[in-house]
Design an enzyme around this catalytic site. Structure first.
Site, PDB file in Angstrom:
ATOM      1  N   SER A  35      41.159  24.038  17.431  1.00 48.07           N
ATOM      2  CA  SER A  35      40.944  24.051  15.986  1.00 48.07           C
ATOM      3  C   SER A  35      41.642  25.261  15.379  1.00 48.07           C
ATOM      4  CB  SER A  35      39.445  24.115  15.657  1.00 48.07           C
ATOM      5  OG  SER A  35      39.248  24.268  14.257  1.00 48.07           O
ATOM      6  N   TYR A  40      31.443  28.094  16.434  1.00 42.21           N
ATOM      7  CA  TYR A  40      32.511  27.091  16.566  1.00 42.21           C
ATOM      8  C   TYR A  40      33.866  27.776  16.748  1.00 42.21           C
ATOM      9  CZ  TYR A  40      35.421  23.017  15.531  1.00 42.21           C
ATOM     10  OH  TYR A  40      36.359  22.004  15.601  1.00 42.21           O
TER      11      TYR A  40
END
Length: 266
Positions: A128, A141
């Site tokens: 990501s 995250y």
């Protein structure tokens, strides 16, 4: 040669788009899911839970038995998590790393013996853009995806001698159902973080809703597969998302932090 591809998290979102695209290009695609009976894809889904090493081994063995080889692995399975770090339960933090970091490592461990035997293979880790920076209320995250980015750099150097390639693709915001499966630390009424956390959640969800078409990721994967010498890192997202990584490299830390805080209205 008709290459055999394993995609974790292939039942929806980016994984499903990649699988459908590659299937239509003539590849032999096996997707995986924790609920493989709920399959609306054009390729088969097998049961695999990246938190369960036995299920990983069973699925890898099944594919080798059916197709004789595994040429490409796409580590796509992952989950989101949001919340103030102080208020996020430790078991949820560990659970996120189990899926986003330790899970892909276990998949890689399971396929490397076969790829060494073949003297070839390609592993693509879906990370990501959030993994390149510590984002407010998304710190866990960011950390799990950033860790996977770094482990790829190490693994590439270790397995290159066997003819095996490993690379990362870091997507920005894509229009998928990731928000529905994300763990949200609850908005606590008397929490000192309530107002800023709620505001950040609204911004995050708005970004996902207006995200790009997942087929763009599928096209990127296809291009990487055709490249005999893929790069270490790929970024796929809106210009401003990719540019934010460059800004982090060149701006003073506190200036960059201020920029992020202004973006999230903190």
């Amino acid at each position: 040669m008709n290459k055999v591809i394993l995609i974790t998290g292939g039942s929806s979102g980016i994984g499903k788009s990649i699988g459908n695209f590659l299937h239509n290009k003539g590849y032999t695609v096996y997707g995986t899911s924790r609920n493989p009976t709920e399959n609306s894809s054009v390729f088969p889904l097998l049961f695999l839970d990246v938190r369960n090493t036995s299920s990983i081994k069973n699925t890898v063995d099944t594919i080798i038995e059916k197709s004789g080889r595994i040429d490409i692995v796409i580590n796509n399975a992952g989950v989101g998590i949001t919340g103030p770090i102080e208020e996020t339960p430790t078991e949820e933090i560990k659970g996120n790393f189990e899926t986003n970091f330790f899970g892909p490592i276990e998949v890689i461990k399971a396929v490397l013996p076969q790829m060494r035997k073949q003297k070839s293979g390609l592993i693509i880790n879906i990370t990501s853009i959030a993994g390149y920076m510590g984002l407010p209320y998304r710190g866990i995250y960011s950390a799990s995806k950033g860790a996977l980015e770094l482990i790829t750099e190490s693994l590439r150097m270790e397995v290159k001698q066997f003819g095996i390639q490993i690379t990362n693709i870091a997507p920005g915001d894509f229009a998928t159902n990731i928000a529905s499966g994300r763990y949200h630390s609850p908005l606590i009424e008397n929490s000192p973080y309530k107002k800023s956390y709620q505001k950040t959640l609204e911004i995050i969800d708005k970004h996902v809703d207006s995200g790009r078409d997942p087929n763009i990721m599928a096209q990127t994967v296809f291009e990487i597969i055709q490249n005999p010498n893929p790069k270490i890192h790929y970024k796929v997202g809106f210009f401003i998302q990719k540019f934010s990584i460059i800004l982090k490299r060149i701006l003073p830390d506190k200036v960059y932090e201020k920029m992020l805080m202004n973006h999230y209205k903190l």
